[in-house]
Design an enzyme around this catalytic site. Structure first.
Site, PDB file in Angstrom:
ATOM      1  N   LEU D 218       0.813  -1.213   0.000  1.00  0.00           N
ATOM      2  CA  LEU D 218       0.000   0.000   0.000  1.00  0.00           C
ATOM      3  C   LEU D 218       0.847   1.264   0.000  1.00  0.00           C
ATOM      4  O   LEU D 218       1.675   1.468   0.888  1.00  0.00           O
ATOM      5  CB  LEU D 218      -0.889  -0.023   1.253  1.00  0.00           C
ATOM      6  CG  LEU D 218      -1.815   1.182   1.415  1.00  0.00           C
ATOM      7  CD1 LEU D 218      -2.789   1.278   0.265  1.00  0.00           C
ATOM      8  CD2 LEU D 218      -2.529   1.095   2.738  1.00  0.00           C
ATOM      9  N   ASP D 219       0.639   2.114  -0.955  1.00  0.00           N
ATOM     10  CA  ASP D 219       1.279   3.436  -0.993  1.00  0.00           C
ATOM     11  C   ASP D 219       2.802   3.362  -1.033  1.00  0.00           C
ATOM     12  O   ASP D 219       3.491   4.314  -0.681  1.00  0.00           O
ATOM     13  CB  ASP D 219       0.859   4.300   0.215  1.00  0.00           C
ATOM     14  CG  ASP D 219      -0.652   4.457   0.293  1.00  0.00           C
ATOM     15  OD1 ASP D 219      -1.313   4.358  -0.760  1.00  0.00           O
ATOM     16  OD2 ASP D 219      -1.158   4.689   1.394  1.00  0.00           O
TER      17      ASP D 219
END
Lengths: 274, 274, 274, 274
Positions: D218-219
Site C-alpha cells: 500500500l502506498d
C-alpha cells in the site's frame, strides 16, 4: 582528471553519433552528456574522463564540425572570481561562508566596493578588499580605477553581489559573458531602481529575484535563474526588501553554481542550461 | 445564519474596541475577524453569527464611524456569476466541474462567448450559452449586444475565463470591481498579447498567471492572486502555453474563492485579502 | 516602547471585546493584533504601544480571564541565544552573517559544539566557542558539562543548528519549548538518521527541511516551519544533502524570526503562528 | 511517423556511441534523446523519426546489447486507459475535460466505480460507466467482477483517480507497472487512511499529493511526481482536504502526461523520468 567539452553548432542529422564516434576513437569515457536542439542550433556538453591529447581531440572535432562551430575543452577546475558589492552584506556573506566551507567551486580573489562598509567583514576571511570610492570621479574615471585594480588579478568572472552602480557599456565590453549580476526583482518586471517599491505600488502577490549575465542594456542580459516568494498586502516595501534578501542570495548562489560548472550556453540573449 | 461584515475607514485609535463593543451589545457572536491597517486606512472583516436586526447594527456602526466609512453587511450566500470565454476550455471546464460538484461558492447563470466553440461543452451541464459573434459589428455594437444579453440575468460578478477580447472602458464602467480576469502572465511582466511568446523571447526561467479585477487600463487592475511555474530552455512558447493552462485555471479558481467569500478589499488599485 | 501581549485561554463569546475593552481603558494603542480559535481554545497576540503600568494591565486581564489563562506581557527586545553545532557550517554561518549585519533579532551569546571544527569560523566574529567533546564521557556526563557551560550565560533559546547528537529527555526538560532544531527532512517523513539516504531509497521527488521545537521524542516536537525542493532521479543522496543545505538554513532562519518575534503559541504539540 | 525507443541495460563504456552508431546506420534521425547512468545501470530514451524496419533495428540493438537488456520500440500513439473512481469528482472531472479538449494523450475507454455517484457526470461525455458495487461481495468476488468488466476493453493503463479501495496483490499482479494511483499525501508521510487527518494531528506546515505506480504494498510503489501546498494552523483537516484537491488533480495529470509519453523507467522501486 575530468574535462568539460562544450560544442555549439548548426544542427544537422547524426551529430550525436558523429561526436561520440570521435570521442570513442580516443578511448575517452563520457561520464555524462547533454544535448539540446533549439532554433536550428545544436548544443552539446559532456563530462569526459581519461588521459588523452586535448589538442588532437579538438582538432578532430573541428575537422568534422567545421570552422564556425564553437568547441571548448578544458579541465574541470575551480574558477577565480572578483566580487563587487556596495553596502549590503547578505549575498557577499553567503559567498564568504560557502567559500570558507569549501562549498563554492571558486576562489574569491578579491572584493571591490564603492564603499568601505564591508571591509571589516571581508577582512575576517583574509580576502583583499578594495574600496574604490566614487567621490569627485566621473563614471569613466571610476571605472578606470576599477579596471586598474582588476589588473592585479587573474580571474574568470566578475560577480555583482548587490553592486548598486550601473556599469557602462564600455566597461561591460571588456568582460563579455563574464559578469553575473543579481537583480532584486522577477525580471522583466520592475527593471531599474527600487524594484521592491515598484512591486509594492503595483500590488503584486509574488516577488522575486533574477541572476543574469550583464550586457549593455540595464537588466536585460541573459537570465540564468530566478526564484520567487509569496507576499501579501501586509508587506511594506521594506518588508519585501527584507524578505527578498533570502531569495537574492539563494538565486545568486544557484546561478554561480551553474556558471562555475560550465553548464551554461548563451544564445540569442537566452541561456541554455544543462 | 452567518453574516459577513466589512468595514473600511480612516484609521484611529481604539477602532477594534469600538466596533466589537457595538457588536457585543447586539449579542452577536464573532466567529472570525481580521483587521489590517495600511496607508492610514483601517480594514475590518468579520463573520457574525446570530439573530439580530441588520439595519440597527449598520446604523449603530455608521453613527460611530461616520458617513465616510464603508460598512457592508450581508448574509453569507452563493454568488451569481456569468462566465465569458472565447475558445479555450481549461478554465471554463474547471469551473463547470467545480460547479457540478458543488465546490464553487457560486451559481453559473450563463456563459457568453464571441464564438460557439464551447457551446457543446456548456450545454452538457444545462447552462445557457450565448454565442455573440463579432462579425460585422463595431466594438460598441458588440458590447451592446452583450449588455442586452446580461439584462436577462441578475448576477454579482462577470468572470473572464480566457475571454480574448479587450473590454472598453465604457463597458467596464458598468461593473466596477465586479469583473475578474485571468491574465496568462506574471503581471506586470508581459502585458498585452501573447505573453508566452514574450516570455520565450526574454528567456525567463519562471512563467506565471495573474487573476485581477478589470479596470480601464489593460492588465493593470488590482491583482488578486498569482502563481508561477519553473520552466527551462527546453520550453517553446507553445510548451509554455500548454503548461501555463494548469496555472491559469488554478489561479482563477483560487481568486474566485476569495471573491465569493467576500474576503477582498480594493484600495489604491491594490487588494487587501483576509 | 512596544510590548507583546499574548493570551491563551478557553474560548468564549465576546473575548475580543472584553480584552480590547481592558486595553482601551488603559489608553494603550493596539498596533496590530491577531486571534485564532481552534479546538475550543482562544489564542490572542497584540503589539501594544504606549506608557502604562504593566502589572496593572496583567492584573486586570487576569481578573477578567481567570487563573487558568496564560497571559504574557513583555517589552519587545532582542532575544539571547546559544547555538549548538557539530561540524557543518551552513546554518551557523548564515546566523553569524545575519548577526553581524544586525538582521537577526537576537544576540548570539556563545556557540557550543561536540567538535572544535567550527571554532575558527566562530572566533572571526568574536563570539565564545565551547568545544565540549564526547570522548570518554557518558551521555549524562557530556550533557552535564554542557549544562555547566550554559550556567555561564543567560539566554532565552538554544538553537540546534545541525547539532548531530540526540539530547536526552532529562536535558530537554530543563528547557521546555526553548530548544529549536533544524531537521533535514520534510517531517514526519524520514525521522532519524540520514534522512537524505532514506529519501533516496524511497525515490521521492521532493525533499525538505523542518524547524521544530524539541520535545522528548526524537523529531516529534511542534513544527514551526518547513520548506521543500524539487529533485529528480539524477540526485544521489549526497546531491540531496548538498542541495538540502540551502533549504535547511533558510528554514531555520525563518523559524527563528518567528520565535524571536514571539509570534508562536504551542498547543497539543502543534504551533499556532501569527 | 515518430517512434519511442527505450533501452535499459548494464552500464558500460561507449554505450551512447554504440547505440547511435546502430541508429545512424539505419538512416534514422534522433529528434531527442536522453540518457542516465545510475546504480551501475544505463537508461536511454530517444524519439526517432523516419521510415525503417522496426524489427531489424531491434534485432541489431539486441545483438549489440545482449539478451538481458530491455529494448522497447513503438510508434508514438495515444494510450488507452480505464479510470477507477469512488465518489469524488475532482480528478475524474479534470481528466474528462482534458479528454474532451483533446489535451490528454489518451483515450478514456471506460470508468469503473464502486458507486454510481459519478455516473451522471461521466455519461455527459458519452463514456461507458460501470458501477460495480461491493455489497455482499468478498474482496475476491468484487475484484473478479472488475476483471470481468476489464475483459470488455483493450487498454494500456488503469488510472486510480481517487479510488478509495485497496487492490489486492493478486489483482495488482495482473497489471504490473500499469496501474497509476494518486495518493492524497506527500509520501512516505501519512501512508494509509485519512492522511489529511494525520497531517492535522502532526501539525505539519506543508501538505502534498503523490502520484505513483501501484505495487503490492500500500502506498509504497514507485513515485512518479509529487506536489505540495503551504498551510497554516488555520486549516482544519477538512480545509486541507478541500485545498488538497487542486494538488491531487494537478499531480495526477502531470504524472499521466509523463506516463503517456513513455518517459518513465522503473528500477529498484524508483522512477527515472526523462
Amino acid at each position: 582528471m575530468n574535462y568539460i567539452l562544450k560544442i555549439f553548432t548548426q544542427d544537422e542529422k547524426g551529430l550525436i553519433y558523429k561526436i561520440s564516434d570521435v570521442i570513442f576513437k580516443y578511448h575517452i569515457n563520457i561520464i555524462k552528456n547533454d544535448e539540446f536542439v533549439g532554433e536550428g542550433m545544436f548544443f552539446f556538453r559532456a563530462v569526459l574522463e581519461g588521459k588523452f591529447n586535448q589538442n588532437a581531440l579538438i582538432h578532430a572535432l573541428r575537422t568534422m564540425l567545421g570552422e564556425h562551430s564553437l568547441i571548448e575543452l578544458h579541465e574541470k577546475r575551480k574558477k577565480d572570481i572578483i566580487i563587487f558589492v556596495t553596502k549590503e552584506s547578505h549575498c557577499l556573506g553567503d559567498l564568504l561562508i560557502r567559500h570558507y566551507s569549501n562549498e563554492l567551486e571558486a576562489n574569491i580573489k578579491a572584493v571591490i566596493s564603492n564603499y568601505d562598509a564591508l571591509e571589516n567583514l571581508v577582512s575576517k576571511f583574509g580576502i583583499p578588499y578594495h574600496s574604490i570610492e566614487t567621490q569627485n570621479l566621473s563614471r569613466i574615471e571610476h571605472e578606470q580605477r576599477i579596471l586598474d585594480c582588476l589588473e592585479l588579478y587573474s580571474f574568470d568572472y566578475l560577480v555583482l553581489a548587490k553592486y548598486m552602480r550601473i556599469l557602462s557599456p564600455a566597461f561591460v565590453k571588456h568582460f563579455t559573458n563574464r559578469i553575473i549580476n543579481i537583480h532584486h526583482s522577477f525580471l522583466p518586471a520592475f527593471i531599474g531602481a527600487n524594484p521592491y517599491k515598484q512591486a509594492y505600488e503595483r500590488g503584486v502577490k509574488i516577488i522575486g529575484a533574477t541572476a543574469h549575465f550583464v550586457n549593455n542594456n540595464l537588466d536585460e542580459g541573459p537570465i540564468i535563474t530566478q526564484a520567487v516568494l509569496n507576499i501579501s498586502h501586509e508587506y511594506t516595501w521594506q518588508d519585501m526588501q527584507q524578505a527578498g534578501r533570502n531569495i537574492e542570495k539563494n538565486v545568486l548562489s544557484k546561478a554561480l553554481e551553474l556558471v562555475f560548472e560550465d553548464k551554461i550556453f548563451i544564445y540569442n540573449n537566452k541561456t541554455i542550461i544543462f
